[in-house]
Design a protein around this motif. Structure first.
Motif, mmCIF file in Angstrom:
data_model
loop_
_atom_site.group_PDB
_atom_site.id
_atom_site.type_symbol
_atom_site.label_atom_id
_atom_site.label_comp_id
_atom_site.label_asym_id
_atom_site.label_seq_id
_atom_site.Cartn_x
_atom_site.Cartn_y
_atom_site.Cartn_z
ATOM 1 N N TYR A 144 136.077 43.323 -20.040
ATOM 2 C CA TYR A 144 136.004 42.228 -21.005
ATOM 3 C C TYR A 144 137.364 41.991 -21.670
ATOM 4 N N LEU A 145 137.996 43.061 -22.153
ATOM 5 C CA LEU A 145 139.292 42.923 -22.803
ATOM 6 C C LEU A 145 140.363 42.407 -21.847
ATOM 7 N N SER A 146 140.235 42.740 -20.562
ATOM 8 C CA SER A 146 141.232 42.289 -19.585
ATOM 9 C C SER A 146 141.133 40.790 -19.317
ATOM 10 N N THR A 147 140.048 40.147 -19.770
ATOM 11 C CA THR A 147 139.923 38.689 -19.660
ATOM 12 C C THR A 147 140.326 37.987 -20.952
ATOM 13 N N ILE A 148 140.640 38.774 -21.973
ATOM 14 C CA ILE A 148 141.008 38.218 -23.274
ATOM 15 C C ILE A 148 142.504 38.390 -23.554
ATOM 16 N N TYR A 149 143.026 39.576 -23.204
ATOM 17 C CA TYR A 149 144.423 39.897 -23.489
ATOM 18 C C TYR A 149 145.232 39.983 -22.205
ATOM 19 N N LYS A 150 146.519 39.684 -22.313
ATOM 20 C CA LYS A 150 147.412 39.808 -21.170
ATOM 21 C C LYS A 150 147.600 41.281 -20.836
ATOM 22 N N LEU A 154 147.071 44.894 -23.432
ATOM 23 C CA LEU A 154 145.742 45.473 -23.263
ATOM 24 C C LEU A 154 145.614 46.880 -23.844
ATOM 25 N N GLN A 155 146.605 47.742 -23.584
ATOM 26 C CA GLN A 155 146.397 49.135 -23.957
ATOM 27 C C GLN A 155 146.368 49.351 -25.461
ATOM 28 N N LEU A 351 147.744 59.509 -33.110
ATOM 29 C CA LEU A 351 148.574 59.525 -31.907
ATOM 30 C C LEU A 351 148.028 58.594 -30.830
ATOM 31 N N THR A 352 146.722 58.427 -30.758
ATOM 32 C CA THR A 352 146.133 57.523 -29.771
ATOM 33 C C THR A 352 146.670 56.107 -29.936
ATOM 34 N N VAL A 353 146.726 55.623 -31.170
ATOM 35 C CA VAL A 353 147.219 54.269 -31.437
ATOM 36 C C VAL A 353 148.721 54.185 -31.205
ATOM 37 N N VAL A 354 149.468 55.210 -31.631
ATOM 38 C CA VAL A 354 150.925 55.220 -31.441
ATOM 39 C C VAL A 354 151.281 55.188 -29.949
ATOM 40 N N VAL A 355 150.616 56.025 -29.173
ATOM 41 C CA VAL A 355 150.869 56.073 -27.729
ATOM 42 C C VAL A 355 150.509 54.742 -27.073
ATOM 43 N N ALA A 356 149.409 54.139 -27.513
ATOM 44 C CA ALA A 356 148.999 52.850 -26.946
ATOM 45 C C ALA A 356 150.052 51.782 -27.215
ATOM 46 N N TYR A 357 150.613 51.781 -28.414
ATOM 47 C CA TYR A 357 151.657 50.799 -28.754
ATOM 48 C C TYR A 357 152.896 51.008 -27.875
ATOM 49 N N VAL A 358 153.340 52.246 -27.777
ATOM 50 C CA VAL A 358 154.539 52.555 -26.976
ATOM 51 C C VAL A 358 154.296 52.222 -25.510
ATOM 52 N N ILE A 410 144.805 55.780 -19.022
ATOM 53 C CA ILE A 410 144.052 55.787 -17.764
ATOM 54 C C ILE A 410 143.119 54.595 -17.694
ATOM 55 N N PHE A 411 142.487 54.256 -18.826
ATOM 56 C CA PHE A 411 141.556 53.126 -18.859
ATOM 57 C C PHE A 411 142.188 51.843 -18.339
ATOM 58 N N THR A 412 143.455 51.614 -18.715
ATOM 59 C CA THR A 412 144.076 50.318 -18.450
ATOM 60 C C THR A 412 144.852 50.251 -17.144
ATOM 61 N N LEU A 413 145.032 51.369 -16.462
ATOM 62 C CA LEU A 413 145.828 51.368 -15.235
ATOM 63 C C LEU A 413 145.236 50.462 -14.151
ATOM 64 N N VAL A 414 143.980 50.687 -13.818
ATOM 65 C CA VAL A 414 143.359 49.906 -12.745
ATOM 66 C C VAL A 414 143.197 48.440 -13.129
ATOM 67 N N PRO A 415 142.748 48.095 -14.360
ATOM 68 C CA PRO A 415 142.705 46.672 -14.732
ATOM 69 C C PRO A 415 144.068 45.997 -14.663
ATOM 70 N N ASN A 416 145.129 46.702 -15.063
ATOM 71 C CA ASN A 416 146.470 46.136 -14.980
ATOM 72 C C ASN A 416 146.902 45.893 -13.544
ATOM 73 N N ASN A 417 146.449 46.724 -12.621
ATOM 74 C CA ASN A 417 146.940 46.681 -11.242
ATOM 75 C C ASN A 417 145.948 46.063 -10.268
ATOM 76 N N SER A 418 144.959 45.342 -10.787
ATOM 77 C CA SER A 418 143.996 44.630 -9.944
ATOM 78 C C SER A 418 143.932 43.188 -10.394
ATOM 79 N N SER A 419 143.695 42.295 -9.443
ATOM 80 C CA SER A 419 143.601 40.880 -9.774
ATOM 81 C C SER A 419 142.490 40.239 -8.950
ATOM 82 N N GLY A 420 141.761 39.316 -9.588
ATOM 83 C CA GLY A 420 140.549 38.751 -9.003
ATOM 84 C C GLY A 420 139.358 39.461 -9.628
#
Length: 522
Positions: A144-150, A154-155, A351-358, A410-420
């Motif tokens: 869902y988030l991958s259809t809302i944010y670039k 996303l992360q 740290l979760t939020v800091v790492v996500a930003y970086v 890890i959550f965002t790796l596959v959504p970032n690297n898949s299209s369609g």
């Protein structure tokens, strides 16, 4: 509808930046709190059984030997199965804003009913039903988030809602210690009230999220008409292969349809006409094709990331389910044991939020994971080797810090690297399905006969985390090699292969990540 104010002069640039900031802020305010509450409730309801265990559940329903672990394990039978089904089929048909709240509401009811169980059979039944309800939540949220944010916005958003998972560990312990004071109210044990009250709260969250979540960018009621169109066109601001765009008969005449895959159509929010912007619009216009499902199931990254995630989830699930038990093994009991489960989660939230930003800032996923997992690995090594309870308790902090901050990467790796849509939905679901089989191992890693030090359980998780690091390293190397090949022009044959499929009528799905100009996020 035209946007003269979005021209390329300095004033247009300032207006674009202001509008981008305003749209993102509106999306964050209306979407992230609802998803964070869903994930918070998800994790609390899934792991509160650990708090209930040390509050008397195991004794009151007469569990013997490894029946408690078995009750936890059956959750993952329906959990893993429903991850594939919900992500691939139901979510697409019903829409994320309906499907996700529905699942939340149903599992809230099941959680409430858990407070009424009387024996091992009842425990197995409610855990299996809960697994079926919860299985579609996290892949659905990520999709869902991958259809809302670039892609590289996303992360940070995933990190914000995932931080609520580590927050749930702290909040769950505090909440459990408070609810246990109701022991004896209405003739019910305190641990039963944990399930009843938290289940009712989850139902309320499901109802509220159905009201707050928009189905897509172009249906977000909290955005103005200008902001909705800007958000859609901005989301698709990229240079795409012309054949990647799904055909909309209402937007373009047949004469406008591109005939060559290699032809380029640059889509930019400043110079794209509304017709083109509409033509590029959401994945909802993509028609189902089995070919895309097969592409998702054979995605190398889905498998590599799935196995890397497997080891992480063995640690994550065992940590959240058995932390109260581990704490009690350090010499703490009752309400004090519940309260001692709170502090280890606090630094993990930050740290979760800091790492996500970086990670979004530098467009890195895998390398961040490779740096974070050794922190958790160190924690497990220390807790196995430690001679005092004080050192073991300090190790629990290290385990939490690396573990929870690596999750969103890890959550965002596959959504970032898949299209369609269908390819992405299948690959995401496959990754989560592989990873969540780790739940079976996690529930049996810590058995009662290992008390109080649980060296065998810690060693099992340690081995899984080391294996995860190797799989993630392999994925980073794969992405790096593939990006180099594409930059060197060694993937141009993908265009010809896709063109043949298109001309023969075998596909109308987007070329997506097969295009030579598509670059994988490391």
């Amino acid at each position: 509808m035209s946007f003269p104010e979005l021209s390329r002069d300095d004033g247009g640039d300032l207006h674009r930046k202001a509008l981008t900031k305003k749209v993102l802020r509106s999306l964050d305010i209306h979407i992230l709190p609802a998803l964070s509450l869903i994930w918070l409730a998800n994790f609390i309801d899934r792991t509160n059984i650990g708090n209930a265990r040390i509050a008397g559940l195991q004794t009151d329903i007469h569990l013997v030997k490894n029946e408690f672990n078995t009750g936890l394990a059956v959750f993952y039978i329906t959990f893993v199965h429903c991850r594939l089904l919900s992500s691939n089929w139901v979510l697409k048909k019903m829409g994320s804003n309906r499907w996700l709240p529905f699942l939340v509401f149903v599992w809230g009811i099941v959680t409430t009913l858990t407070g009424l169980i009387q024996n091992f059979g009842d425990l197995v039944a409610v855990r299996m039903i809960m697994g079926a309800c919860e299985g579609g939540i996290i892949p659905g949220i990520v999709l869902y988030l991958s259809t809302i944010y670039k892609p590289h916005e996303l992360q940070l958003r995933v990190g914000i809602f995932f931080a609520s998972a580590s927050l749930s560990g702290a909040f769950g312990g505090l909440l459990a210690s408070a609810i246990l004071k109701m022991d004896g109210v209405a003739g019910l044990a305190g641990w039963r009230w944990i399930f009843i009250l938290e289940g009712i709260a989850t139902c309320v969250i499901g109802f509220l999220s159905a009201i707050l979540l928009p189905a897509s960018l172009d249906t977000a009621r909290f955005l103005t008409e200008e902001e909705r169109m800007f958000a859609v066109r901005r989301f698709h601001t990229t240079e795409l292969p012309a054949a990647e765009m799904p055909k909309l008969e209402s937007s373009l005449s047949s004469g406008d349809e591109p005939s060559k895959v290699g032809e380029r159509s640059t889509v930019d929010i400043d110079d794209a006409s509304p017709a083109v912007a509409d033509w590029v619009v959401q994945d909802k216009y993509e028609q189902f094709e089995w070919r895309e499902i097969v592409r998702g199931l054979t995605d190398v990254q889905a498998w590599l990331t799935g196995f890397a995630f497997f080891g992480v989830l063995v640690s994550l699930y065992s940590y959240s389910l058995f932390l109260p038990t581990i704490i009690s093994g350090l010499g703490h009991t009752g309400e004090k044991a519940q309260l001692f489960t709170v502090p280890p989660y606090a630094p993990a939230v930050v740290l979760t939020v800091v790492v996500a930003y970086v990670s979004d800032r530098y467009k890195l996923r895998g390398p961040m994971i490779l740096m974070l997992l050794p922190i958790t690995i160190t924690g497990y090594i220390i807790i196995v080797a430690a001679k005092t309870n004080e050192v073991r308790y300090a190790a629990v902090f290290l385990m939490s810090i690396g573990l929870y901050s690596a999750g969103p990467c890890i959550f965002t790796l596959v959504p970032n690297n898949s299209s369609g849509h269908y390819k992405k939905a299948t690959a995401v679901a496959l990754m989560f399905a592989i990873a969540n089989t780790g739940g079976f191992l996690a529930t049996f890693a810590y058995t009662q006969d290992q008390a109080p030090r649980y060296i065998k359980g810690h060693s099992i998780v340690l081995g899984c985390l080391c294996t995860s690091w190797l799989f993630m390293a392999a994925n980073v190397l794969y992405c790096r090699r593939e990006n180099k090949a594409r930059a060197a022009g060694r993937r141009q044959h993908n265009l010809d292969a896709y063109q043949k499929l298109w001309d023969s009528g075998k596909t109308r799905a987007p070329i997506g990540d097969r295009h030579p100009d598509f670059r994988f996020t490391l």
